[in-house]
Design an enzyme around this catalytic site. Sequence first.
Site, PDB file in Angstrom:
ATOM      1  N   HIS A   3       0.845  -1.194   0.000  1.00  0.00           N
ATOM      2  CA  HIS A   3       0.000   0.000   0.000  1.00  0.00           C
ATOM      3  C   HIS A   3       0.881   1.245   0.000  1.00  0.00           C
ATOM      4  O   HIS A   3       1.810   1.350   0.791  1.00  0.00           O
ATOM      5  CB  HIS A   3      -0.890  -0.007   1.246  1.00  0.00           C
ATOM      6  CG  HIS A   3      -2.045   0.928   1.142  1.00  0.00           C
ATOM      7  ND1 HIS A   3      -1.883   2.279   1.102  1.00  0.00           N
ATOM      8  CD2 HIS A   3      -3.366   0.696   1.051  1.00  0.00           C
ATOM      9  CE1 HIS A   3      -3.074   2.840   0.994  1.00  0.00           C
ATOM     10  NE2 HIS A   3      -3.991   1.911   0.965  1.00  0.00           N
ATOM     11  N   SER A  23      -5.319   6.353   5.360  1.00  0.00           N
ATOM     12  CA  SER A  23      -6.319   5.918   4.388  1.00  0.00           C
ATOM     13  C   SER A  23      -5.955   6.390   2.987  1.00  0.00           C
ATOM     14  O   SER A  23      -5.469   7.495   2.773  1.00  0.00           O
ATOM     15  CB  SER A  23      -7.684   6.467   4.759  1.00  0.00           C
ATOM     16  OG  SER A  23      -8.552   6.339   3.672  1.00  0.00           O
ATOM     17  N   ARG A  32      -2.772   0.912  -6.341  1.00  0.00           N
ATOM     18  CA  ARG A  32      -1.785   0.836  -5.266  1.00  0.00           C
ATOM     19  C   ARG A  32      -0.436   0.302  -5.721  1.00  0.00           C
ATOM     20  O   ARG A  32       0.603   0.821  -5.326  1.00  0.00           O
ATOM     21  CB  ARG A  32      -2.330  -0.062  -4.164  1.00  0.00           C
ATOM     22  CG  ARG A  32      -3.543   0.548  -3.529  1.00  0.00           C
ATOM     23  CD  ARG A  32      -4.173  -0.404  -2.546  1.00  0.00           C
ATOM     24  NE  ARG A  32      -5.274   0.289  -1.882  1.00  0.00           N
ATOM     25  CZ  ARG A  32      -6.086  -0.271  -1.014  1.00  0.00           C
ATOM     26  NH1 ARG A  32      -5.935  -1.537  -0.704  1.00  0.00           N
ATOM     27  NH2 ARG A  32      -7.048   0.418  -0.447  1.00  0.00           N
ATOM     28  N   HIS A  42       0.199  -4.533   2.805  1.00  0.00           N
ATOM     29  CA  HIS A  42      -1.121  -4.201   3.319  1.00  0.00           C
ATOM     30  C   HIS A  42      -2.136  -5.318   3.163  1.00  0.00           C
ATOM     31  O   HIS A  42      -3.023  -5.487   3.986  1.00  0.00           O
ATOM     32  CB  HIS A  42      -1.621  -2.956   2.578  1.00  0.00           C
ATOM     33  CG  HIS A  42      -2.989  -2.526   2.975  1.00  0.00           C
ATOM     34  ND1 HIS A  42      -3.303  -2.245   4.278  1.00  0.00           N
ATOM     35  CD2 HIS A  42      -4.125  -2.330   2.265  1.00  0.00           C
ATOM     36  CE1 HIS A  42      -4.577  -1.882   4.337  1.00  0.00           C
ATOM     37  NE2 HIS A  42      -5.097  -1.941   3.150  1.00  0.00           N
ATOM     38  N   GLU A  66     -10.355 -12.367   2.865  1.00  0.00           N
ATOM     39  CA  GLU A  66      -8.962 -12.275   2.460  1.00  0.00           C
ATOM     40  C   GLU A  66      -8.269 -13.635   2.489  1.00  0.00           C
ATOM     41  O   GLU A  66      -7.277 -13.855   1.788  1.00  0.00           O
ATOM     42  CB  GLU A  66      -8.220 -11.285   3.369  1.00  0.00           C
ATOM     43  CG  GLU A  66      -6.819 -10.942   2.886  1.00  0.00           C
ATOM     44  CD  GLU A  66      -6.088  -9.937   3.773  1.00  0.00           C
ATOM     45  OE1 GLU A  66      -6.720  -9.402   4.702  1.00  0.00           O
ATOM     46  OE2 GLU A  66      -4.904  -9.691   3.522  1.00  0.00           O
ATOM     47  N   ARG A 111      -5.460  -5.635  -5.592  1.00  0.00           N
ATOM     48  CA  ARG A 111      -6.811  -5.293  -5.167  1.00  0.00           C
ATOM     49  C   ARG A 111      -7.011  -3.788  -5.247  1.00  0.00           C
ATOM     50  O   ARG A 111      -6.111  -3.020  -4.903  1.00  0.00           O
ATOM     51  CB  ARG A 111      -7.033  -5.762  -3.725  1.00  0.00           C
ATOM     52  CG  ARG A 111      -8.407  -5.476  -3.190  1.00  0.00           C
ATOM     53  CD  ARG A 111      -8.609  -6.083  -1.820  1.00  0.00           C
ATOM     54  NE  ARG A 111      -7.781  -5.463  -0.793  1.00  0.00           N
ATOM     55  CZ  ARG A 111      -8.034  -4.274  -0.261  1.00  0.00           C
ATOM     56  NH1 ARG A 111      -9.061  -3.562  -0.658  1.00  0.00           N
ATOM     57  NH2 ARG A 111      -7.238  -3.789   0.672  1.00  0.00           N
ATOM     58  N   LEU A 146     -13.366  -5.072   2.100  1.00  0.00           N
ATOM     59  CA  LEU A 146     -14.603  -5.222   2.854  1.00  0.00           C
ATOM     60  C   LEU A 146     -15.720  -5.670   1.928  1.00  0.00           C
ATOM     61  O   LEU A 146     -16.560  -6.475   2.296  1.00  0.00           O
ATOM     62  CB  LEU A 146     -14.984  -3.888   3.516  1.00  0.00           C
ATOM     63  CG  LEU A 146     -14.458  -3.641   4.930  1.00  0.00           C
ATOM     64  CD1 LEU A 146     -14.989  -4.684   5.870  1.00  0.00           C
ATOM     65  CD2 LEU A 146     -12.957  -3.599   5.010  1.00  0.00           C
TER      66      LEU A 146
END
Lengths: 257, 545
Positions: free
Chosen positions: B174, B192, B238, B309, B333, B343, B349
Amino acid sequence: MNLVLMVWRQENARTVGHMQRIEAKDISPDMSFLEMLDVVNQRLTVAGQSPITFDHDCREGICGSCGVVINGVPHGPQPGTTTCQLHMRHFRDGQVVVIEPFRARAFPVIRDLMIDRSAFDRVIAAGGFITSPTGSAPDGNAMLVSKGAADAAMDAAACIGCGACVAACPNASAMLFVGAKVSHLGLLPQGRPERWSRVHAMVAAMDAEGFGGCTNYLECTAVCPKNVSPDFIGRLNRDLIGAVFLARPRVASTEAG
Amino acid sequence: MQRLFYDTIKGGDFRAREHNVYRLAEISNQIIDQCVAQGVPFAREYGGQLANRSFGGAQVSRTFYARGQTGQQLLLGSYQALSRQIAAGQVKMFPRTEMLDLVVVDGRACGIVTRDLVSGAIESHAADAVILATGGYSNVFYLSTNAKGCNVTATWRAHKRGAGFANPCFTQIHPTCIPVTGDHQSKLTLMSESLRNDGRVWVPLRPSDQRPPAQIPEAERDYYLERRYPSFGNLVPRDVASRAAKAVCDENRGVGPGGRGVFLDFSDAISRQGEAVVRERYGNLFDMYERITAENPYKVPMRIYPAVHYTMGGLWVDYNLMTTVPGLFVLGEANFSDHGANRLGASALMQGLADGYFIIPYAIGGYLAGSKAGTASTDKPEFGAAKAQVKERANRLLARKGKRTAMSFHRELGKLLWENCGMARTAAGLQQALSRIPELREQFWREVMVPGGPEELNQSLESAGRVGDFLEFSELLCRDALAREESCGGHFRQEYQTPDGEARRDDARFAHVAVWEHRGDGQEPLRHTEPLSFANVHLAQRSYK
């Protein structure tokens, strides 16, 4: 820097605990408080002594697992900060740091600094939810929520359930925790049908677990790492009065679904 | 929905199953409806409707959010719904309990063996089916943004009992984390990703420029993401953002202590929209940054650096989320299914909730219908054998009384993997890691020091057991990274890149899922493949320019 730790050591809930003096040398100010304890534990282990047991998980201030009383203050000296995000730069070289578990009748010590907070889980299970069986939800935009209500609900929902409010309160009251959940759900239209039954059930569960009542010391908000407002305690009291007059106590809906 | 479907497939660098991703996109709306009904306080527009914002890897505003803590609020929503079922007697909860083995009887998953973390008791649980939702393995790198408790033990034990492990080399780094400060570091904190909506990423144009950021004039700054990717700019996925940060730091243009960091600058956003707007959007994140670094991000740019991450790899599952062991299902996950090689933001989530709320309730029925309910029993000899193995292993750890803690081995393993199997991988580096890991593992079993006893609360024993599993799993991770001779998503092999430094896939040889079969300790695992076919999307080189 070098610190002198006075740490609470207790084998389990049935034994008597004591303070142990531990020297913590060469501590970097960039360490978090828990990283300092990690370093101390590594040294204790290699020296053949038993490491200090403490709860922790996310280490970014959101899981609510960590939390110890540092020099008499739950989560330590920095306001609005969990123990894991407290950094050693807030301590002085040579300082004596007293580390104890959160203390309350409802939070028995498991070992050293680790406590059993399952009382909170049982309070939530009593009514801290909205009955919405999976798969039957209406469109998310079917019920409009004013920005004000959504923001206020979010303020209350910021509670991470760490229990610092209970540890700080002379009465070991959980009113801030319960008030936050009752307000979060009660402020949203989705949570309104169960508003009165929820208050009844959660307050009853809170009393049954052995938490005390609120006498407005407001120590809870002073130590809350998420700065949850005491207004939610006021709201809890108003809702409880409303529930007494407007609805009979009933067990919150618990059918399967 | 079509757009979410396509973005997810593309973001995953065409290494996910098309039909799985389609299903995920199809369910995504229901997830939001369900969470709203549960009382998740999503942000609202003034008109009362749900608000949206954009997120990494997407050019449209379609992400629902609850300040900077959406994931946490979704979790609390599930926790409350779960608590209700516990009170209703539908679910029995075992807090402070760890799964240490899977029990397979006649080729079917029939239960698990656990350790009560408070009393230390080893217990058996029999079941008609077993569902694992035990998360990813980022902590194999020691430093990651995952919670400290995350580990690979449950999925690794299931793998050793016959469940295929898919694509372990697909790990995500990340881009927006707070840089490492020293050896004491226990975890990395994620800021975030939403910050990239308003923050601009830059480094000094000249190498080794030590001036404070305010003294570096506009002309001497390199907004490298905006320069390299004009259409996505700071919102590239990312993996792309992370590699770009590593590239500029490798050019000696990194900032902060150690030179492993880049600036994330909000001064434009603050002057354009005012500090109040920025505070409303990111206030809690800015406060968190200041708590950790003692710098005020409203005044000086944040410093960020990539960190591990998320892990896209996991136990292989079919469309019904069942592994190669009948009766063992894996959600979230812990499985490999939907994200391919990378991802996108906000979709962890989404997948976890989709699997749990909307897929498994329907998918498990087919399996349950094929067997007689309630026949599983802990009386079967397999349970006794698994329990004995678990106990033996704990005793072996406790008996060593060496000189090093499990944490020090974990840290060494993490460093080895970060250097050789991190953001950029080479065959030579991976081979080096593969020869070093078995040595480290042997050293661990020879020299580890675990205080305390087996039948009591023993955090050192918990940690040692997990490190032992990481030391086995890490070998599979490197093996998979070595076998996949292409670059895709989070898996970047330096040998396979385009002239301008982007990942170069090899669809002819590697458009497949690699599924590893365990053949016993000390034996080489077997690599199977599941070909990926795409009926609706056209395989293209990802371009975010």
